[in-house]
Design a protein around this motif. Structure first.
Motif, short mmCIF file in Angstrom:
data_model
loop_
_atom_site.label_atom_id
_atom_site.label_comp_id
_atom_site.label_asym_id
_atom_site.label_seq_id
_atom_site.Cartn_x
_atom_site.Cartn_y
_atom_site.Cartn_z
N LYS A 44 0.82 -1.21 0.00
CA LYS A 44 0.00 0.00 0.00
C LYS A 44 0.86 1.27 0.00
CE LYS A 44 -0.63 0.40 5.03
NZ LYS A 44 -1.62 0.51 6.12
N PHE A 45 2.14 1.14 0.37
CA PHE A 45 3.02 2.30 0.41
C PHE A 45 3.80 2.50 -0.88
CE2 PHE A 45 2.62 1.07 4.90
CZ PHE A 45 2.19 2.27 5.44
N SER B 42 5.21 -4.00 5.63
CA SER B 42 4.22 -2.98 5.28
C SER B 42 3.02 -3.17 6.21
CB SER B 42 3.80 -3.14 3.81
OG SER B 42 2.78 -2.20 3.48
N ARG B 43 3.04 -2.45 7.32
CA ARG B 43 1.97 -2.62 8.32
C ARG B 43 1.74 -1.31 9.05
NH1 ARG B 43 3.69 -7.08 11.47
NH2 ARG B 43 2.53 -8.49 10.11
N ASP B 44 0.45 -0.99 9.26
CA ASP B 44 0.07 0.24 9.94
C ASP B 44 0.69 1.44 9.21
OD1 ASP B 44 -1.32 -1.31 11.81
OD2 ASP B 44 0.45 -1.55 13.06
N SER B 45 1.53 2.22 9.90
CA SER B 45 2.15 3.39 9.27
C SER B 45 3.62 3.17 8.95
CB SER B 45 2.00 4.62 10.19
OG SER B 45 2.68 4.39 11.42
N ILE B 46 4.04 1.91 8.97
CA ILE B 46 5.47 1.60 8.76
C ILE B 46 5.67 0.84 7.45
CG2 ILE B 46 7.48 0.38 9.66
CD1 ILE B 46 6.39 0.77 12.45
N SER C 173 8.27 5.83 8.17
CA SER C 173 7.44 5.76 9.36
C SER C 173 6.77 7.10 9.61
CB SER C 173 8.28 5.35 10.58
OG SER C 173 7.48 5.28 11.74
N SER C 174 5.45 7.08 9.63
CA SER C 174 4.66 8.31 9.86
C SER C 174 5.06 9.43 8.91
CB SER C 174 4.81 8.76 11.33
OG SER C 174 4.37 7.75 12.21
N GLY C 175 5.32 9.08 7.66
CA GLY C 175 5.63 10.09 6.64
C GLY C 175 7.08 10.47 6.54
N SER D 9 11.09 9.35 6.04
CA SER D 9 11.86 8.24 5.47
C SER D 9 13.34 8.40 5.79
CB SER D 9 11.68 8.18 3.95
OG SER D 9 12.16 9.37 3.33
#
Length: 300
Positions: free
Chosen positions: A159-160, A174-178, A208-210, A212
Motif C-alpha cells: 500500500k506504500f 508494510s503494516r500500519d504506518s510503517i 514511518s509516519s511520513g 523516510s
C-alpha cells in the motif's frame, strides 16, 4: 459462494433458491447460459442436459452398440467437451493464489518460479498463477522475507509503494504506518511517491509516519526468521505489543511504565521471553493462565 461450486450445481440442476440467486449474480452467468444453449443446439435436442464426465462414462458403457446410439453418444460427447472446455477456460483464466497467517504463525511459500517466501505472522500475499510467467508480481500486506530466483523482474506491491528486484534476498514490512525494505543480497529498487530508492546489499529503507530514512544493516537476515524480536530504544508499549502478538496472550501492566527497552526476546519460550523483558527493567511478572500475564514494578 465459490463460483466453480455454483457452476457445477447449476449444471446438475441442483441449485437451492439462495444458490440460484448467487449464481445469477455471477459476472459470467449469462455467458454460462449461452454455452449451454449452444451445446443444446449442437446436440439436436432442445432438452439436452450436460452431464458430468463420470455419468457420461457410465452411460456409454450401458448403451447398445447401434449406429443410432453411437450418433447420439457422439453428439453428447461433443456437446459435453464444448461446454467443459469453455467452462474450464473461463474458471481458470485468472487463478489467484492467496496466503494468510494468524497470530504467532509463520508460513513458507514456494512461488511458481521456485522463489521462496517466508511469510511472518499477521501477514498475507496473493498472486496470479495463470499469468506468473509473464508478470512475476505479488501483493503483500504485513511482513515477508524473499529469496528470489535469478531471472526476470520480480515486483512486490504494497500500500506504500513497490519493491522491484532481480534475483536477491530482501525483507519487506508494510503494516500500519510503517514501510521498511531491507536488502540482504543483490540490489533492491523501491518506488515510493514517484521517487526511486536503490538499496544495495546491507542497506534498508524505512518510512514511518511520513518520514523516510536510508541506513545500513549488519545482520545477514531479519531477526524474526531466527524466532527473535529485537528492540533498540523501543517504548515499553511497543515491546509488550510484540510479545502479545508472538505468544497470542494478553499482558496487563501499569500505564505509567514509560520506559525505553534495549534488548530482545525469543518466540518459543514465554518464561524466557518474560525474563528477558522484565529483568533488565527491574520488573516482575506473573503468568495467570495460558493467555494472560501481569507485569508489575519490581519495587511494589
Amino acid at each position: 459462494m465459490n463460483e466453480e461450486y455454483l457452476v457445477k450445481k447449476w449444471l446438475n440442476d441442483d441449485l437451492s433458491l439462495l444458490e440460484a440467486e448467487s449464481f445469477n449474480a455471477l459476472e459470467n452467468a449469462t455467458f454460462y447460459k449461452e454455452i449451454i444453449d449452444s451445446a443444446q443446439q449442437f446436440s439436436g435436442y432442445l432438452n439436452a442436459k450436460v452431464e458430468s464426465f463420470d455419468m457420461l462414462d457410465k452411460k456409454l458403457a450401458s448403451q447398445k452398440n447401434t449406429s443410432n446410439n453411437w450418433l447420439k453418444v457422439a453428439f453428447s460427447i461433443a456437446a459435453t467437451l464444448v461446454v467443459g472446455f469453455a467452462l474450464f477456460t473461463l474458471l481458470n483464466k485468472d487463478q489467484i493464489s492467496s496466503f494468510k497467517t494468524n497470530l504467532a504463525q509463520n508460513q513458507t511459500i514456494t512461488l511458481p518460479d521456485n522463489s521462496i517466501v517466508n511469510l511472518n505472522q499477521l501477514s498475507g500475499l496473493e498472486y496470479s498463477n495463470s499469468n506468473w510467467d509473464k508478470n512475476r508480481s505479488l501483493d503483500l500486506f504485513g511482513e515477508a522475507f524473499f529469496d528470489v530466483e535469478k531471472g526476470k523482474r520480480f515486483d512486490v506491491n504494497t500500500k506504500f509503494g513497490k519493491v522491484s528486484v532481480l534475483g536477491t534476498e530482501f525483507n519487506v514490512l508494510s503494516r500500519d504506518s510503517i514501510f521498511k525494505v531491507s536488502c540482504y543480497e543483490g540490489l533492491v529498487q523501491v518506488t515510493y511517491n514517484n521517487d526511486i530508492i536503490r538499496l544495495p546489499a546491507g542497506t534498508e529503507f524505512v518510512l514511518s509516519s511520513g518520514h523516510s530514512i536510508k541506513s545500513n544493516i549488519v545482520v545477514a537476515e531479519p531477526y524474526w526468521l531466527k524466532n527473535m524480536s529485537v528492540f533498540e530504544n523501543a517504548s515499553f508499549e511497543e515491546v509488550i505489543d510484540e510479545l502479545e502478538k508472538q505468544y497470542n496472550i494478553k499482558v496487563q501492566y501499569s500505564s505509567d511504565l514509560s520506559i525505553q527497552f534495549i534488548g530482545a526476546f525469543e518466540h518459543d519460550n514465554l518464561e524466557n521471553a518474560l525474563k528477558s523483558i522484565t529483568n533488565p527493567l527491574n520488573l516482575t511478572y506473573e503468568i495467570q493462565n495460558t493467555n494472560e500475564v501481569i507485569i508489575r514494578n519490581g519495587q511494589n
